[in-house]
Motif scaffolding. Structure first.
Motif, short mmCIF file in Angstrom:
data_model
loop_
_atom_site.label_atom_id
_atom_site.label_comp_id
_atom_site.label_asym_id
_atom_site.label_seq_id
_atom_site.Cartn_x
_atom_site.Cartn_y
_atom_site.Cartn_z
N THR A 79 37.06 65.30 39.07
CA THR A 79 37.80 66.95 39.00
C THR A 79 39.48 66.70 39.30
O THR A 79 39.83 66.21 40.46
CB THR A 79 37.12 67.31 40.03
OG1 THR A 79 35.44 67.78 40.64
CG2 THR A 79 37.66 68.27 40.51
N ALA A 231 33.73 68.34 38.31
CA ALA A 231 33.77 69.01 37.15
C ALA A 231 32.43 69.75 36.04
O ALA A 231 32.23 70.92 35.70
CB ALA A 231 35.13 69.60 36.96
N GLY A 236 30.33 72.80 39.57
CA GLY A 236 31.86 72.92 39.81
C GLY A 236 32.34 74.43 38.72
O GLY A 236 33.47 74.33 38.81
N GLU A 240 34.89 77.17 38.95
CA GLU A 240 36.00 76.95 38.19
C GLU A 240 36.04 78.08 38.03
O GLU A 240 37.66 79.09 38.19
CB GLU A 240 36.20 75.85 37.03
CG GLU A 240 36.90 76.07 36.17
CD GLU A 240 36.73 74.96 34.59
OE1 GLU A 240 37.24 75.38 34.11
OE2 GLU A 240 36.20 74.19 35.26
N CYS A 252 42.06 71.45 43.19
CA CYS A 252 41.34 70.42 43.00
C CYS A 252 41.41 69.09 43.76
O CYS A 252 42.90 68.68 43.69
CB CYS A 252 40.68 70.09 41.25
SG CYS A 252 40.44 71.56 40.19
#
Length: 598
Positions: A79, A231, A236, A240, A252
């Motif tokens: 991430t 991510a 995740g 975002e 991040c």
């Protein structure tokens, strides 16, 4: 059969795609900081206008390299800011993002990139590049590999220098709401990962309704969130996109090794994490208090916080004496705990596994409310969550506005809504099994109360049936046992056996502290202490706590402390920390047999 729904709060666009969000932000909030980026150890703001420009620059490189609308592009990285930038750049090129966990093995990399037919992949490190290269012969569609640590973004920017903004904007508009935005491969507790196709519409419905229902947590120009979840995981990804949709400032970080330092420097108003993060915060604070000779004070403060939280949830509220005690501990203890969490936040959202009522009450009692939610990759992350103003601790909340949760006759949780995936990539059989009569069959067992709050009680396929015919849902007791500071992981066993047992792994960080506090030799390990009476007694206390949540027939009668950990590398857990029970059962078959040998 029982079902519950709430009206939608967000009108999903009939057309367009997720790139519309960054264009809107650059137009309506050009100077607002929408990203926080770590540069030379310090956080630097990235405005909406600049973020759009940097996304466009990377998208130009993808277009110049021959990435076409509908092409799949892999993204394998921890991430970091570039993950978000490239995700939107891939969409701006009209393509589809295929996340790959940065911990994936070469075999997993080959399967995900090969099954999706990815034409390109951006990796983070040399190790990632080597993993891709080792299986390159099995990836005939793959034409490009870019590496972030070797200047992938700069390379793409240079490659696309001749591509105009207008060309990117035209390509950005190609994908429509019902086109795939991403193919997220489930980490899979059994078998090969399946690629969940999630459309732009699904993310609009998911994040739009989430942001609207949690409006006070998503205040443009004031709120901020620190993303430390992978991510590549749909949770995740939801963080975002919801942050960009609001918009609020998003930072991040690649891992949680120095999470407290990152929280202190970024100072988010909102945290989204998994229960293990909140368990670590509590256990670390308690261990530090004990090391400083303040363990009893901390325990009294914790009990007061829990009692206070329980009391404010009643019609009569907290009595005067409890309020006064709470005020004293707020100055002595709670304010310091909130400072560890960044000092600005009042709320967190937790998902991925049950948080536990005691921990939920503890955090609400210290003035940092953790709103528990529930979702799956197939539901684009959260399909239920606790509202900020009507939390019910012990549940995963009400359905996402605009969606429906149904409990089937056998207790299975069924879902319906625009946020649900459209199917598994290249897998019609699995799609037909999961999506039947317009409902997604989650495989989870749950209940709905009269107010529509959902409680998850177990997995349909993980239900154990003892030799006596008792059905046991492992998750309930495992989560309670795992809440103990010394316990890293716990897996309940007992299918076809005379009673329920458990395999327990020890948290190495807290074992060192516990060993020092209890006069054990320096360097003691789980292997050297697995028969130690004091350690066994401490783990038994954790088991007793777990047993308190279930009936006698479901309770753990015997346990075994393992000498090693359940690891992702060994295939025992998924990247999202779910147990692969069949793998654990196979690798630790002798330990399971030892439980029942007597």
């Amino acid at each position: 059969m029982r079902e519950f729904s709430l009206p939608a709060l967000y009108e999903v666009p009939t057309d367009g795609n997720l790139t519309d969000l960054i264009h809107r932000n650059a137009t309506q909030h050009p100077d607002t900081a929408v990203m926080g980026r770590k540069v030379a150890g310090a956080w630097t703001d990235v405005t909406a206008a600049r973020f759009l420009a940097e996304v466009r620059a990377a998208a130009k490189g993808l277009i110049a390299a021959g990435v076409r609308p509908g092409d799949r592009v892999g993204l394998m990285s921890r991430t970091r800011y570039e993950w978000v930038q490239l995700d939107f750049a891939i969409w701006s090129a009209g393509a589809v993002t295929v996340p790959v966990y940065e911990t994936s093995s070469p075999e997993q990399v080959q399967w995900i990139l090969g099954d999706s037919g990815a034409v390109a992949v951006v990796v983070e490190s040399e190790a990632h590049a080597a993993a891709v290269e080792s299986v390159r012969d099995g990836l005939p569609a793959l034409r490009h590999v870019w590496q972030l640590e070797k200047g992938a973004v700069g390379e793409l920017t240079t490659t696309g220098a001749e591509i105009s903004d207008e060309t990117v904007d035209e390509r950005s508009a190609v994908a429509k709401a019902d086109d795939p935005a991403t193919i997220v491969y489930t980490s899979g507790t059994t078998g090969r990962p399946k690629g969940c196709v999630l459309t732009h519409r699904a993310f609009f419905a998911e994040c739009g309704n989430l942001v609207e229902r949690l409006k006070p947590l998503f205040r443009t120009g004031d709120s901020s969130v620190l993303l430390f979840l992978p991510a590549a995981h749909v949770f995740g990804r939801m963080v975002e996109i919801a942050s960009v949709m609001a918009p609020i400032r998003l930072g991040c970080v690649p891992d949680i090794k120095n999470l407290t330092d990152e929280l202190a420097s970024f100072r988010p108003t909102l945290i989204l994490g998994v229960p293990r993060v909140f368990e670590k915060v509590y256990n670390s604070a308690r261990a530090k208090a004990q090391a400083d000779g303040k363990g009893k004070i901390f325990d009294r403060a914790a009990n007061t916080a829990i009692a206070y939280s329980r009391a404010i949830g009643t019609p009569q509220g907290a009595p005067l004496g409890l309020r006064l005690k709470h005020k004293v501990f707020d100055r002595l203890v709670y304010s310091k705990l909130r400072a560890v969490l960044g000092g600005r936040g009042e709320f967190a959202v937790s998902g991925g596994a049950p948080l536990g009522e005691r921990l939920g009450h503890f955090f609400r009692g210290i003035g940092f409310t953790v709103l528990e939610g529930y979702g799956l990759t197939e539901s684009c992350a959260a399909t239920a969550f606790n509202p900020w103003d009507r939390q019910k601790i012990g549940t995963v909340g009400q359905p996402l506005p605009g969606s429906v949760v149904r409990i089937a006759d056998d207790g299975e949780v069924l879902l319906h809504g625009e946020h649900i995936f459209t199917g598994y990539w290249n897998n019609e059989t699995a799609t037909a099994e999961a999506l039947a009569d317009g409902w997604f069959h989650t495989g989870d067992i749950g209940t709905l109360d009269e107010d529509g709050y959902l409680a998850i009680t177990g997995r349909k396929k993980e239900i154990l049936v003892t030799a006596g015919g008792k059905n046991v849902a492992p998750a309930v007791i495992e989560d309670r046992i795992r809440a103990h500071a010394l316990v890293a992981e716990c897996m309940v066993v007992g299918d076809g056996r005379p009673f329920v047992g458990a395999l327990v792994t020890i948290d190495e960080e807290f074992l060192a502290r516990w060993a020092a506090d209890n006069g054990k030799p320096a360097g003691s390990t789980a292997a050297s202490l697995r028969e130690d009476p004091q350690l066994l007694a401490e783990v038994q206390r954790a088991v007793d706590e777990g047993n308190a949540a279930v009936s006698k027939a479901e309770s753990v009668r015997k346990f075994r402390i393992l000498t090693s950990q359940f690891t992702e590398e060994a295939g025992h857990i998924t990247p999202s920390l779910k147990l692969k029970r069949n793998v654990v059962a196979k690798d630790f078959a002798d330990e399971i047999e030892a439980i029942y040998r007597a």
